[in-house]
Design an enzyme around this catalytic site. Structure first.
Site, short mmCIF file in Angstrom:
data_model
loop_
_atom_site.label_atom_id
_atom_site.label_comp_id
_atom_site.label_asym_id
_atom_site.label_seq_id
_atom_site.Cartn_x
_atom_site.Cartn_y
_atom_site.Cartn_z
N LYS A 136 -26.75 15.06 -22.77
CA LYS A 136 -27.75 14.20 -22.35
C LYS A 136 -27.49 12.77 -23.04
O LYS A 136 -27.02 12.73 -24.11
CB LYS A 136 -28.96 14.75 -22.89
CG LYS A 136 -30.28 14.20 -22.52
CD LYS A 136 -31.50 15.05 -23.15
CE LYS A 136 -32.70 14.48 -23.12
NZ LYS A 136 -33.73 15.42 -23.65
N SER A 152 -37.81 15.94 -20.65
CA SER A 152 -36.99 14.86 -20.49
C SER A 152 -35.50 15.08 -20.01
O SER A 152 -34.78 14.06 -19.81
CB SER A 152 -36.94 13.93 -21.75
OG SER A 152 -36.37 14.86 -22.84
N SER A 167 -38.85 19.50 -23.58
CA SER A 167 -37.72 18.68 -22.86
C SER A 167 -36.63 19.47 -22.39
O SER A 167 -35.85 18.94 -21.46
CB SER A 167 -37.46 17.48 -23.60
OG SER A 167 -38.31 16.50 -23.43
#
Lengths: 492, 136
Positions: free
Chosen positions: A85, A160, A184
């Site tokens: 990420k 997220s 997330s």
């Protein structure tokens, strides 16, 4: 183009692909080429992937093949592709946390978790989009644009870690590193039909994770199944001298020496009532019944303070964010707006570099810590957090794990909630408890709704029970094939 | 600041606090333009005039949500409240600091050459971060 007949099936897990390599059906180079091809086409279409490292991945794959041919394979992840990420630092590419503030930021080092995975032979193939500084539940606040859900491209992938989940939910062979501060990794996993675990706080080093809420943040694996998540966690976890809050994996109350199988599961009834979509409550109840049919004892329990947990999370996560993000000042790193006054330079640089959601959270976090309000908000939230932790401990005296949905509703349409921050915060109501208490939580595919959108469930356990949860997840995934399903068209 | 070291703190600020009528620890503050501007200044965030109404509205709504915290009965003498109010570290937490150690530049996390710090800086000259002149 690689010879596709020699590549594993699209839905193959990391474990299966490793066997495929061992059996000589294809080389790591062919596998990586096939995966890069998928990233270039579908990964780009979904807007899930921001950077792709073709040359470096080729080099790493060739090295993996050389090791394998000389009998020096590094184990279950050697030659396996993975992504990180954008809020996890990597020497390759940039690490901008999907924020204009950090556009082009080049990290000097891999995050400890990334370094351990690469040292185990895993091949970093790209960086994935996420909400800006991991603040969001729909991947709509990324400076790299909106990511689509592979199951329905008009829907959000969750956030997220939306980019990671969109990839994990649409193709096998690989695993992905995301992060979880209030849900997330779990909510995107649920939205995209992937499997993911938020480890016990401290189990995985946070070194190299761009900080949001330090007492809540964890780096997490997301993949096709619980076996793969366990394989990745075993490589990443354990003490890191560069993160003094990371756990030593020597037997202790937080790291049990033996892992008793999970036998008794508490269905959390507060997670099935008002505010939760009926289809999701029904699916999780049905999952509990399937577990019962396999001999798991199911009890029903209430989880104290579930409603206050979201409020508690809003206060603590934003307070920590306001402190963590104070370092982005237009001087040391990131965007700088020119001014001949220092104070104005700080303020205008931060206005230019941070998106509106990040600024809203910094503002709330600063408010709850400010003179006159600190005790009423921040200190109270700390005390409630302690009661939430005690509440979980209390329920766990009577069972091995807690079962509840991940998200109160199905993946929503792109644009549907982004203008209403509170509607987005509602995504977190069932997930934040695990972060506040520091306990592990495993998200598993549970069912599909009538629109063929995935439904996820989560199991929370005691501190240190990460591998117990994963072992239970593996049993669940032997009882059904939900986690094998891929969206139509993803495997072109 | 008496609480230093126990938790995140916003930057210190020389401005006086919000006027005393609004400083009610147990009740809801009045959310208005003055509160938003004051907090934004503490946060080193510029806010434009156009943003103010939206931020007042948002802070009002989020405080409605946060008020759920008041529904939780906190036992009298809860150690976190006691210690935080006294500006001390909670005794429920454990310090994990270690003895100081030396590290080599080749060690992960070891000392770096100055240029490594400046590589991502917006303005880096002669081994220094450049800011507007603040003295003289």
């Amino acid at each position: 183009m690689p010879n596709r007949s020699s590549l594993p099936p699209t839905d193959a897990t990391v474990g299966e692909v490793q066997q495929w390599l061992t059996d000589g059906h294809c080389s790591a180079r062919q596998l990586i080429d096939g995966y890069l091809d998928y990233l270039q086409r579908v990964g780009r279409e979904l807007n899930a992937v921001v950077e792709i490292f073709v040359d470096e991945a080729h080099l790493a794959a060739d090295e993996s093949d050389q090791r394998r041919s000389s009998g020096q394979s590094l184990g279950p992840l050697d030659g396996i592709p993975f992504t990180a990420k954008m809020n996890i630092t990597t020497q390759l590419g940039s690490s901008d946390a999907s924020s204009p503030m950090l556009r082009g930021f080049k990290a000097k080092e891999d995050a400890t978790a990334v370094g351990r995975l690469r040292a185990a032979g895993a091949v970093l193939v790209g960086k994935t989009s996420c909400d800006e500084f991991a603040m969001g539940a729909s991947n709509e606040t990324s400076c790299h644009g909106v990511v689509s859900n592979p199951w329905n491209r008009d829907r959000v992938p969750g956030g997220s870690s939306g980019g990671s989940a969109a990839l994990a939910g649409s193709h096998g062979w690989s695993f992905h590193l995301g992060s979880d501060t209030g849900g997330s990794i779990r909510q995107p996993a649920a939205f995209c039909n992937a499997t993911a675990i938020k480890p016990t706080w401290g189990r995985v080093s946070r070194r190299g994770l761009i900080a949001f809420g330090s007492s809540l943040d964890q780096i997490c694996p997301i993949a096709r199944d619980a076996v793969d998540c366990q394989t990745v966690l075993q490589v990443m976890e354990g003490y890191d001298p560069l993160d003094s809050t990371s756990l030593k994996l020597t037997p202790s109350p937080l790291v049990p020496a033996t892992l008793e199988p999970i036998r008794r599961v508490a269905l959390i009834t507060d997670g099935l009532g008002a505010g939760i979509d009926a289809s999701i409550a029904t699916a999780v109840r049905a999952a509990a019944q399937k577990m019962a049919n396999q001999g798991i004892e199911i009890i029903e329990r209430s989880l104290p303070h579930l409603e206050a947990a979201n409020a508690c999370y809003q206060v603590i996560s934003t307070a920590e964010a306001s402190s963590n993000l104070a370092r982005y000042d237009g001087v040391h790193v990131g965007v700088r707006a020119e001014s001949d006054q220092l104070q104005e330079l700080y303020e205008t640089s931060r206005h230019a570099g941070f998106g509106s959601e990040v600024r809203r959270r910094i503002l709330l976090g600063t408010f709850v810590l400010s003179a006159g309000y600190r005790d009423a908000y921040y200190t109270r939230a700390l005390a409630v957090r302690d009661l939430i932790r005690q509440g979980i401990d209390q329920v766990l005296e009577d069972c091995d794990a807690l079962l509840l949905p991940v998200s109160p509703f199905a993946p929503f349409r792109i644009g549907e909630r982004i203008d209403d921050p509170l509607a987005l915060y509602a995504c977190d109501i069932l997930t934040v408890t695990a972060n506040l208490a520091g306990v592990p939580a495993l998200a598993l595919p549970c069912d599909f709704d009538e629109d063929q959108l995935p439904i996820g469930m989560q199991l929370m356990g005691a501190h240190g029970s990460d591998h117990r949860l994963l072992e239970f997840g593996q049993r669940w995934q032997r009882w059904n094939d939900l986690h094998r399903a891929l969206p139509e068209g993803s495997a072109r | 600041m008496s609480e230093a070291g126990s938790s995140p703190e916003p930057p210190n600020d020389s401005e006086p606090p919000i006027d005393s009528e609004r400083r009610m620890d147990s009740e809801r503050p009045v959310v208005d333009e003055a509160l938003v501007r004051k907090t934004a200044r503490l946060a080193r965030l510029k806010v434009s005039d156009e943003e103010i109404p939206g931020l007042v509205d948002h802070l009002e709504k989020i405080l409605d949500l946060v008020d759920t915290l008041r529904s939780v009965k906190i036992p009298d003498g809860h150690p976190i409240v006691e210690h935080q109010s006294a500006g001390q570290l909670s005794q429920l937490t454990v310090s994990v600091t270690r003895e100081d150690q030396t590290a080599q530049p080749t060690d992960a996390g070891g000392p770096r050459d100055a240029a490594a710090f400046g590589a991502n800086a917006p303005d880096w000259r002669d081994g220094s971060f450049v800011t507007p002149r603040v003295v003289g």
